[in-house]
Write an enzyme that holds these catalytic residues in place. Structure first.
Site, short mmCIF file in Angstrom:
data_model
loop_
_atom_site.label_atom_id
_atom_site.label_comp_id
_atom_site.label_asym_id
_atom_site.label_seq_id
_atom_site.Cartn_x
_atom_site.Cartn_y
_atom_site.Cartn_z
N GLY A 36 -8.75 2.47 9.11
CA GLY A 36 -9.67 2.06 8.04
C GLY A 36 -10.92 2.93 8.04
O GLY A 36 -11.10 3.79 8.92
N TYR A 141 9.22 -1.63 10.74
CA TYR A 141 8.09 -2.06 9.89
C TYR A 141 8.47 -3.33 9.13
O TYR A 141 7.76 -4.35 9.19
CB TYR A 141 7.69 -0.95 8.91
CG TYR A 141 6.77 -1.44 7.82
CD1 TYR A 141 5.51 -1.92 8.13
CD2 TYR A 141 7.18 -1.46 6.48
CE1 TYR A 141 4.67 -2.42 7.14
CE2 TYR A 141 6.36 -1.96 5.49
CZ TYR A 141 5.10 -2.44 5.83
OH TYR A 141 4.29 -2.93 4.84
N ASN A 171 5.40 -1.11 -4.53
CA ASN A 171 4.62 0.10 -4.20
C ASN A 171 3.19 0.00 -4.75
O ASN A 171 2.98 0.14 -5.95
CB ASN A 171 5.32 1.33 -4.77
CG ASN A 171 6.58 1.66 -3.99
OD1 ASN A 171 7.46 0.82 -3.84
ND2 ASN A 171 6.66 2.86 -3.46
N LEU A 191 3.87 8.81 -2.46
CA LEU A 191 4.18 9.75 -3.55
C LEU A 191 2.96 10.09 -4.41
O LEU A 191 2.65 11.29 -4.59
CB LEU A 191 5.31 9.17 -4.42
CG LEU A 191 5.71 10.03 -5.61
CD1 LEU A 191 6.24 11.40 -5.15
CD2 LEU A 191 6.75 9.32 -6.47
N ARG A 282 15.32 11.26 1.99
CA ARG A 282 14.58 10.82 3.17
C ARG A 282 15.34 9.62 3.74
O ARG A 282 15.65 8.68 3.01
CB ARG A 282 13.17 10.38 2.73
CG ARG A 282 12.25 10.00 3.85
CD ARG A 282 10.82 9.78 3.37
NE ARG A 282 10.66 8.60 2.53
CZ ARG A 282 9.50 8.17 2.04
NH1 ARG A 282 8.39 8.86 2.29
NH2 ARG A 282 9.42 7.10 1.29
N1 UDP Z 1 8.80 10.51 -2.34
C1 UDP Z 1 9.11 11.84 -2.58
N2 UDP Z 1 8.28 12.81 -2.06
C2 UDP Z 1 7.16 12.51 -1.33
C3 UDP Z 1 6.85 11.15 -1.09
C4 UDP Z 1 7.69 10.18 -1.60
O1 UDP Z 1 10.11 12.15 -3.24
O2 UDP Z 1 6.46 13.43 -0.88
C5 UDP Z 1 9.67 9.45 -2.89
C6 UDP Z 1 10.28 8.54 -1.83
O3 UDP Z 1 11.52 9.07 -1.41
C7 UDP Z 1 10.43 7.24 -2.60
C8 UDP Z 1 9.27 7.26 -3.61
O4 UDP Z 1 8.86 8.61 -3.69
O5 UDP Z 1 11.64 7.22 -3.33
C9 UDP Z 1 8.10 6.42 -3.17
O6 UDP Z 1 7.80 6.76 -1.83
P1 UDP Z 1 6.49 6.27 -1.09
O7 UDP Z 1 6.47 6.91 0.26
O8 UDP Z 1 5.30 6.48 -1.97
O9 UDP Z 1 6.69 4.69 -0.97
P2 UDP Z 1 7.90 3.81 -0.34
O10 UDP Z 1 8.80 3.51 -1.50
O11 UDP Z 1 8.55 4.60 0.76
O12 UDP Z 1 7.19 2.60 0.16
#
Ligand code: UDP
Length: 330
Positions: A36, A141, A171, A191, A282
């Site tokens: 934080g 998590y 999100n 993202l 991922r």
């Molecule tokens: N994502 C992506 N590139 C990035 C970060 C995220 O393509 O650099 C994609 C990720 O695979 C997911 C979506 O964006 O499908 C949202 O990811 P984020 O990490 O923001 O949130 P999450 O859904 O994992 O909580």
């Protein structure tokens, strides 16, 4: 109401402090400042630099301020990190909540709003996700939060005056509309911030994680909810809590956007183009996640003010363009 906000110096907690004050409540913050930012909490809000593991300190804060409700945000929230360091997640998120509940019990404070997550559903059997779907988290998590939900239900069984709301976030995105608060994570992996930091030149490119998902453009679909709408829902849930209540709500806008659509939105909003690389999936990313949030809308009359991705991204851009180095930008 006098509200203890755990994690009030974090991204969501700091916005909650602001929304609480705007709606006439009195927030008191406890935060260990691990991730934080002290600057995110106004100087005239009581602030305690303490960890949830410190039970005596929590008891002291709860009784000194005659707290009426706790909003519990303090937690770690990176799926990847949780896979590498699960104990850190169970200690902070699960044991931290137990310590907090214990202090609440000792001081006879029986009202809690808890930050839960759609990660407690794991790979949902269908979308949109409704609250009754089975919870089967697929990473530490999600499990660390799921266990807390179970503990809350047990605590409610044991004490029929205890009341809680578990809010399962999708999100969370965006920043305070007035530009005073925003997202400042280290490392930043989400993202929308990642795209905007790339547009600002802080990163070389944005990598799209997977283009072969069974979605219209092949990229993952998520439900992005504006952080202020999310905090409004906390205030509404807190106000609705009556002794013995166990409320569980999804918090999303009920609509999904693909990764490609989010990147396009960022380009429209900023008027700048971004270098995009198409990469591999991922691990652990479900293809499509979006909420059915009709329960909270029907029961609490909550409605998101932000429904369009461009409007959400615009608030994030307002923050990042003025604070390219987060709170360190001053
Ligand atoms: N994502 C992506 N590139 C990035 C970060 C995220 O393509 O650099 C994609 C990720 O695979 C997911 C979506 O964006 O499908 C949202 O990811 P984020 O990490 O923001 O949130 P999450 O859904 O994992 O909580």
């Amino acid at each position: 109401m006098r509200v203890l906000v755990t994690g009030g110096a974090g991204y969501i907690g700091s916005h909650a402090v602001k929304v609480l004050r705007q709606s006439g409540h009195e927030p008191i913050v406890v935060d260990n400042l691990y991730r934080g930012h002290r600057e995110a909490v106004p100087a005239d809000v009581p602030f305690y630099h303490a960890d949830l593991a410190d039970g005596p300190m929590l008891r002291q804060i709860l009784s000194r301020h005659a707290i009426e409700c706790v909003m519990h945000f303090a937690a770690l929230a990176y799926v990847g990190e949780s896979v590498m360091e699960p104990l850190k997640y169970y200690a902070n998120n699960t044991a931290g909540a137990i310590s907090l509940l214990d202090a609440m019990r000792e001081t006879e404070i029986r009202r809690l709003v808890f930050s839960s997550t759609c990660a407690t559903y794991g790979e949902p059997e269908r979308v949109p996700i409704v609250e009754m779907l089975p919870q089967a988290p697929i990473n530490p998590y999600g499990r660390s939060k799921y266990f807390v939900e179970r503990i809350l239900a047990d605590e409610a069984d044991a004490d029929d005056r205890f009341a809680y709301a578990a809010l399962r976030y999708f999100n969370v995105a965006g920043a305070a509309a007035d530009g005073t608060l925003g997202e400042d994570h280290e490392p930043e992996t989400h993202l929308i911030p990642s795209v905007l930091l790339t547009i600002l030149g802080r990163r070389e490119k944005i990598t799209v994680f997977g283009t072969d998902y069974p979605t219209p453009d092949g990229t993952c679909i998520r439900d992005y909810i504006h952080v202020e709408d999310l905090c409004d829902a906390h205030v509404a849930a807190m106000a609705a809590l009556k002794p013995g209540d166990r409320r569980v709500y999804n918090l999303g806008i009920g609509k999904g956007y693909s990764v490609r659509e989010v990147i396009d939105s960022a380009q429209r909003v900023t008027g700048r183009s971004v270098k995009v690389e198409y990469g591999a999936r991922r691990p652990g990313d479900p293809a499509v996640l979006y909420a059915d949030a009709s329960k909270i809308r029907a029961e609490l009359g909550w409605e998101p003010r932000y429904r369009e991705i461009d409007d959400i991204v615009a608030t994030a851009w307002n923050w990042f363009s003025r604070h390219p180095r987060g709170y360190a930008s001053g």
